[in-house]
Design a protein around this motif. Sequence first.
Motif, short mmCIF file in Angstrom:
data_model
loop_
_atom_site.label_atom_id
_atom_site.label_comp_id
_atom_site.label_asym_id
_atom_site.label_seq_id
_atom_site.Cartn_x
_atom_site.Cartn_y
_atom_site.Cartn_z
N SER A 75 47.80 45.50 9.13
CA SER A 75 47.35 44.88 7.88
C SER A 75 48.29 45.21 6.73
O SER A 75 48.36 44.47 5.74
CB SER A 75 45.93 45.34 7.55
N SER A 78 50.77 42.48 5.81
CA SER A 78 50.27 41.21 5.31
C SER A 78 50.96 40.81 4.01
O SER A 78 51.36 39.66 3.82
CB SER A 78 48.75 41.30 5.10
N THR A 82 53.60 37.60 3.04
CA THR A 82 53.42 36.68 1.91
C THR A 82 54.72 36.50 1.14
O THR A 82 55.09 35.37 0.76
CB THR A 82 52.33 37.22 0.97
N GLU A 296 52.47 31.53 8.91
CA GLU A 296 51.25 32.09 8.32
C GLU A 296 50.15 32.26 9.36
O GLU A 296 49.40 33.24 9.33
CB GLU A 296 50.77 31.20 7.17
N THR A 299 51.29 35.41 11.53
CA THR A 299 51.18 36.69 10.83
C THR A 299 49.74 37.01 10.48
O THR A 299 49.35 38.18 10.46
CB THR A 299 52.04 36.69 9.56
N SER A 300 48.93 35.99 10.20
CA SER A 300 47.51 36.23 9.94
C SER A 300 46.83 36.81 11.16
O SER A 300 46.02 37.74 11.07
CB SER A 300 46.82 34.92 9.52
N THR A 303 48.41 40.54 11.64
CA THR A 303 48.11 41.55 10.63
C THR A 303 46.64 41.71 10.33
O THR A 303 46.24 42.68 9.70
CB THR A 303 48.83 41.22 9.31
N ASN A 304 45.82 40.76 10.78
CA ASN A 304 44.39 40.80 10.48
C ASN A 304 43.64 41.28 11.70
O ASN A 304 43.53 40.58 12.69
CB ASN A 304 43.90 39.42 10.05
#
Length: 369
Positions: A75, A78, A82, A296, A299-300, A303-304
Amino acid sequence: MAGKRLFTIAEKEFFDHVRSRKFLLIFGILLVVAIVGMIGGIAEYNKSLDQYNKHQSAIQSPLSSYMPVKPSILSVFSSVATYLVFVGGVLGIAMGFDLVSKEKESKSLKILLSHPVYRDEVINGKALGGILALAGALGVVLFIALATLLVYGIVPDGNELVLIAVFAVVSFLLIFSYFAIALFLSTAMDESGSALIYTIIIFIVLSVLVPTLSNNTVTEFVIGGQPELPQELLDQMQVTPRNSSENSAVVFSTKISAQGSSDAWDRFNERMNTYWEKRQAMHDTLALLSPTMNYESITSSITNGISGNTLVMSAGSGMTTNAFSVSRTGDAGIGDKLGKIAANIIALLLFPSVFFGLAYIRFMRLDVR
């Protein structure tokens, strides 16, 4: 001999890039924002970890299906992701928009091709030099990011290191995608200014316009709004939120007549599932057109550690009180995450391949006079 010429061109292009002011400026900005993003992400990670530890020590209510989820080290990346979406794209564009067009303008391309060198060696050498410079810049950024984690006493485990490596690869593919677009337009245009303008337009379309088409307003216009809870079920529900903190479950106590209520919920859930499947299909289709959206999505997922909210309902014959809870699901395994993002990775890999192929074909057919 042919390989030696190729690497000679690649070496020249590499050092031209790393010595140029525009590369050093954008690389410096990327490095700064990555460090700032890491520090901010680490602060949020430590905050989430403290909350997790508090929930672990608290007594969980038997009415709640909520289980605290340990925050993932991923996380932290993240915020870095961005920043990379924009700054990385700008870096790729800056390195590619004048690779060929500047030599057309200066007439040096004609002189270069008059030497005993093949055209494919020239375009491949230029691309390879740019790729090495991009990989070097991104490698330094990620090395600093990992060093920042260690300075704060955060040590990734084996699975997390694998996902960090995946994060590095897809970040490179994003930057390479816009580099390949810029390289293609540099071969297609006679002037560097025109190549830069058209590349920026494409960048805006792919990174801003296409993602905008997948927002709530446009999606609801295309596939309709989200199904509303039928009045039949609303009438049966009496909502009483349980005392909760930021991450705790929201529990609804409902008085439902068992007969017929289960069928009504089944019908509502079926409509809701159909709606979200259509929405996801629309998003996935648009993502194929945008490396930014693919990045996106990847990576979402990486990292989530939280895969989303779920509405849990229990209903049985003879029951007059049911418990509903909005709970957060656990961290998916590394195999599940990689399987989920495989299609996005393939699409992100195909995008620069297509544009580099177009640049290659255009350069091989270029009329140099």
